[in-house]
Design an enzyme around this catalytic site. Structure first.
Site, short mmCIF file in Angstrom:
data_model
loop_
_atom_site.label_atom_id
_atom_site.label_comp_id
_atom_site.label_asym_id
_atom_site.label_seq_id
_atom_site.Cartn_x
_atom_site.Cartn_y
_atom_site.Cartn_z
N ARG A 51 45.76 27.25 67.71
CA ARG A 51 47.20 27.02 67.56
C ARG A 51 47.78 26.09 68.63
O ARG A 51 48.86 25.54 68.47
CB ARG A 51 47.95 28.36 67.62
CG ARG A 51 47.61 29.30 66.48
CD ARG A 51 48.08 30.69 66.80
NE ARG A 51 47.56 31.08 68.10
CZ ARG A 51 47.88 32.20 68.74
NH1 ARG A 51 48.72 33.05 68.20
NH2 ARG A 51 47.36 32.48 69.92
N GLU A 216 24.99 45.40 85.28
CA GLU A 216 25.90 44.34 85.72
C GLU A 216 26.54 44.74 87.04
O GLU A 216 26.75 45.93 87.29
CB GLU A 216 27.00 44.13 84.68
CG GLU A 216 26.47 43.65 83.34
CD GLU A 216 27.59 43.57 82.31
OE1 GLU A 216 28.14 42.49 82.14
OE2 GLU A 216 27.90 44.60 81.69
N ASP A 235 30.20 48.70 73.47
CA ASP A 235 30.17 47.32 73.96
C ASP A 235 28.74 46.80 74.15
O ASP A 235 28.49 45.61 73.96
CB ASP A 235 30.93 47.27 75.31
CG ASP A 235 31.21 45.85 75.76
OD1 ASP A 235 31.68 45.06 74.93
OD2 ASP A 235 30.94 45.53 76.94
N HIS A 240 23.49 45.13 71.73
CA HIS A 240 22.42 44.48 72.51
C HIS A 240 21.22 45.40 72.74
O HIS A 240 20.08 45.02 72.49
CB HIS A 240 22.95 44.01 73.86
CG HIS A 240 24.15 43.14 73.78
ND1 HIS A 240 24.27 42.14 72.85
CD2 HIS A 240 25.28 43.10 74.50
CE1 HIS A 240 25.43 41.53 73.01
NE2 HIS A 240 26.07 42.10 73.99
P1 NAP Z 1 39.98 33.88 73.98
O1 NAP Z 1 39.68 33.15 75.22
O2 NAP Z 1 41.14 34.83 73.96
O3 NAP Z 1 40.20 32.79 72.85
C1 NAP Z 1 40.71 33.12 71.59
C2 NAP Z 1 40.82 31.85 70.78
O4 NAP Z 1 41.42 32.18 69.54
C3 NAP Z 1 41.69 30.81 71.42
O5 NAP Z 1 41.13 29.52 71.18
C4 NAP Z 1 43.00 30.94 70.67
O6 NAP Z 1 43.63 29.71 70.71
C5 NAP Z 1 42.50 31.29 69.29
N1 NAP Z 1 43.48 31.99 68.46
C6 NAP Z 1 44.15 33.14 68.77
N2 NAP Z 1 44.97 33.47 67.75
C7 NAP Z 1 44.80 32.54 66.78
C8 NAP Z 1 45.36 32.34 65.50
N3 NAP Z 1 46.28 33.17 64.99
N4 NAP Z 1 44.96 31.28 64.79
C9 NAP Z 1 44.04 30.41 65.29
N5 NAP Z 1 43.49 30.55 66.49
C10 NAP Z 1 43.86 31.59 67.23
O7 NAP Z 1 38.74 34.70 73.45
P2 NAP Z 1 37.19 34.40 73.71
O8 NAP Z 1 36.79 35.07 74.98
O9 NAP Z 1 36.95 32.95 73.56
O10 NAP Z 1 36.50 35.24 72.55
C11 NAP Z 1 36.42 34.77 71.23
C12 NAP Z 1 35.55 35.74 70.43
O11 NAP Z 1 34.26 35.77 71.02
C13 NAP Z 1 36.03 37.20 70.42
O12 NAP Z 1 35.68 37.80 69.21
C14 NAP Z 1 35.23 37.83 71.56
O13 NAP Z 1 35.08 39.23 71.38
C15 NAP Z 1 33.91 37.10 71.39
N6 NAP Z 1 33.10 37.06 72.60
C16 NAP Z 1 33.52 36.40 73.70
C17 NAP Z 1 32.71 36.35 74.83
C18 NAP Z 1 33.12 35.60 76.06
O14 NAP Z 1 32.31 35.52 76.99
N7 NAP Z 1 34.30 35.04 76.13
C19 NAP Z 1 31.45 36.99 74.81
C20 NAP Z 1 31.04 37.67 73.65
C21 NAP Z 1 31.86 37.67 72.56
P3 NAP Z 1 45.21 29.45 70.58
O15 NAP Z 1 45.89 30.44 71.48
O16 NAP Z 1 45.31 28.02 71.00
O17 NAP Z 1 45.53 29.65 69.15
#
Ligand code: NAP
Length: 487
Positions: A51, A216, A235, A240
């Site tokens: 967004r 961890e 988690d 895992h």
């Molecule tokens: P994040 O940093 O909160 O990013 C979320 C993303 O979703 C942002 O790009 C946000 O961008 C977008 N978003 C939120 N609402 C939206 C909407 N209504 N329409 C379109 N885009 C939207 O989360 P993340 O850490 O990257 O995690 C993403 C996924 O990966 C999750 O399911 C998480 O559980 C999983 N995950 C993450 C990690 C990690 O290390 N980060 C590890 C394992 C799994 P905008 O605000 O610009 O829309």
């Protein structure tokens, strides 16, 4: 050693959540490394979608920053980073809205491999699948990549599977468990199924027990309120650790193809016994080293969520009957370390003098598969200490660090995400969880969690920087075994 890099087919990859943490830290850096290796076709297109109000230049800047921050400096090359960033474009879209989707349909090519990475909160997975279908963006071969967590319990996992199945076939759905993308995890299959050495010993007759540890040092600070709804079981264990257990315990598949491998993993989950309450230890870290306690991090003084758990698990089948599997994972522990240790039984008859140096008087072979921080394996064997003075025995690790063995630096070993994204483009689902596997795992985990809830069980406290609660040590001691050190 020259590695073979086979370029993948032409593709369009849309990263929903392209402005998020995962995209920045893992997906984009992984793609850059593949680009440097020459694996991305020149006309590959990668579209970040979210967004935030980015124009193309701003998003290219975001991509360059991600590479510079999260790819090893040795791989920085200004021209290459710039050229890589040119593969990217940005599309502003709200997964919950209905505006803009027709524009995305025009942008995404229909005659190339299409991959849609759902790197967003799980509540958006179904919304994205629905809109990709409704606005005819995806074709019949399109692949969707779904991040963890996949459900919160069996019911929610089933619902999510059902929603995705409305719009995509199982063969199009790639559920990520990044542990499966680790080089060592795949090597575990190579070690087991490409060598004659281990498989004959890989059973209850020769294996005393198996330990799987994912430790961890970090706490849950920063995401404590989110984590508090989940805990170590949901988690880490449900996904895992259970996936690692499956790869260790499964029967050799008839072929190395995705469904043959996943069929065998599923059989392991189905063979798991229910776990007795006395075979599980849960813990919460206390404050220490100037850091807050779990309860403070979770902002919930009454929390009963575990930041640590250890358990003894039995796989009830011919191969493993009587061999316990010990699983252990936790936050704020002594060291960051993930490993699988296969502890073999003592030789049936010991002809040498008892050795002072032998651990607990035992002298057994161990195969340790290291996943983190450095990937590799070592096999502990007993040899004679060199020199005169009688038959003194010593344990020697036959060490195989992959980086060393392959003549590469550790940072050259492909990251899990890097491999998994390429597998999506290639259409290889072997390292992704199938819907029935995920449901079976939740089906085993749910009654355990329900047991804690109904009994009102509270986790035990443990010191930050320790190996977890004392009771976790006792879980092993009472069976005359002990955990490997977390160092
Ligand atoms: P994040 O940093 O909160 O990013 C979320 C993303 O979703 C942002 O790009 C946000 O961008 C977008 N978003 C939120 N609402 C939206 C909407 N209504 N329409 C379109 N885009 C939207 O989360 P993340 O850490 O990257 O995690 C993403 C996924 O990966 C999750 O399911 C998480 O559980 C999983 N995950 C993450 C990690 C990690 O290390 N980060 C590890 C394992 C799994 P905008 O605000 O610009 O829309």
């Amino acid at each position: 050693m020259v590695s073979r890099v086979i370029p993948v087919e032409r593709f369009d990859l849309v990263i929903f959540g392209g402005t998020g943490d995962l995209a920045r830290r893992k997906i984009i850096p992984g793609l850059y490394r593949r680009y440097l290796a020459g694996q991305l076709p020149d006309d590959a297109r990668i579209i970040g979608a979210a967004r935030t109000d980015f124009d193309r230049d701003e998003y290219e800047g975001f991509v360059r920053d991600a590479v510079e921050k999260y790819v090893h400096v040795k791989k920085h090359n200004g021209d290459k980073i710039k050229a890589f960033s040119k593969l990217f474009s940005y599309f502003k879209i709200d997964a919950l809205g209905d505006e803009g989707w027709k524009g995305l349909a025009r942008l995404v090519r229909k005659d190339v491999v299409q991959a849609f990475y759902f790197s967003v909160a799980p509540r958006l997975f179904g919304e994205l699948a629905k809109r990709l279908h409704k606005y005819k963006i995806s074709n019949d071969q399109a692949r969707i990549v779904v991040e963890k967590p996949f459900g919160h319990d069996l019911e929610s996992a089933k619902k999510l599977n059902a929603v995705l199945a409305e719009y995509f076939d199982e063969a199009q759905i790639y559920r990520i468990d990044h542990y499966l993308g680790k080089e060592t995890v795949q090597n575990l299959m190579a070690v087991r199924f490409a060598n004659i050495l281990f498989e004959p010993l890989w059973n209850a007759q020769y294996v005393d027990h198996i330990q799987i540890t994912v430790a961890e040092t970090v706490g849950v600070g920063g995401r404590g309120t989110y984590y508090d709804k989940s805990g170590a079981m949901r988690d880490m264990v449900q996904n895992h650790l259970m996936q690692l257990l499956c790869l260790i315990a499964m029967e050799p598949p008839a072929h190395f193809d995705p469904d043959a491998v996943r069929d065998e993993k599923l059989k392991v989950i189905r063979a798991l016994d229910p776990v007795l309450p006395e075979d599980i230890v849960r813990g919460q870290y206390r404050a220490g080293d100037g850091e807050d306690s779990y309860l403070e991090d979770a902002e919930n003084p009454d929390s009963k969520t575990e930041s640590f758990m250890a358990m003894m698990v039995h796989v009830s089948n011919w191969r493993w009957n009587g061999t316990p599997f010990f699983l252990r994972t936790g936050k704020r522990l002594r060291a960051r370390k993930s490993e699988i240790a296969v502890i073999f039984k003592d030789p049936p008859h010991f002809i040498f003098e008892p050795q002072d140096s032998a651990q607990d008087g035992r002298r057994c072979n161990e195969l340790v598969i290291h996943l983190q921080p450095d990937e590799g394996m070592d096999l502990r064997v007993t040899l004679k200490e060199p020199g005169p003075g009688g038959m003194r025995l010593m344990d020697v690790p036959l060490d195989m660090s992959f980086a060393e063995a392959m003549g590469r630096d550790a940072d050259e070993i492909p990251d899990a995400y890097e491999r998994l994204v390429m597998d999506v483009i290639r259409g290889n689902q072997t390292l992704f969880m199938r819907g029935d596997e995920v449901e079976a795992a939740w089906g085993w985990v749910d009654p355990i969690i329900e047991g804690w809830r109904s009994r009102g069980d509270k986790p035990k406290g443990y010191d930050a920087g320790s190996s977890g609660p004392e009771d976790a040590l006792m879980l092993m001691h009472r069976l005359g075994r002990r955990w490997r050190e977390i160092t």
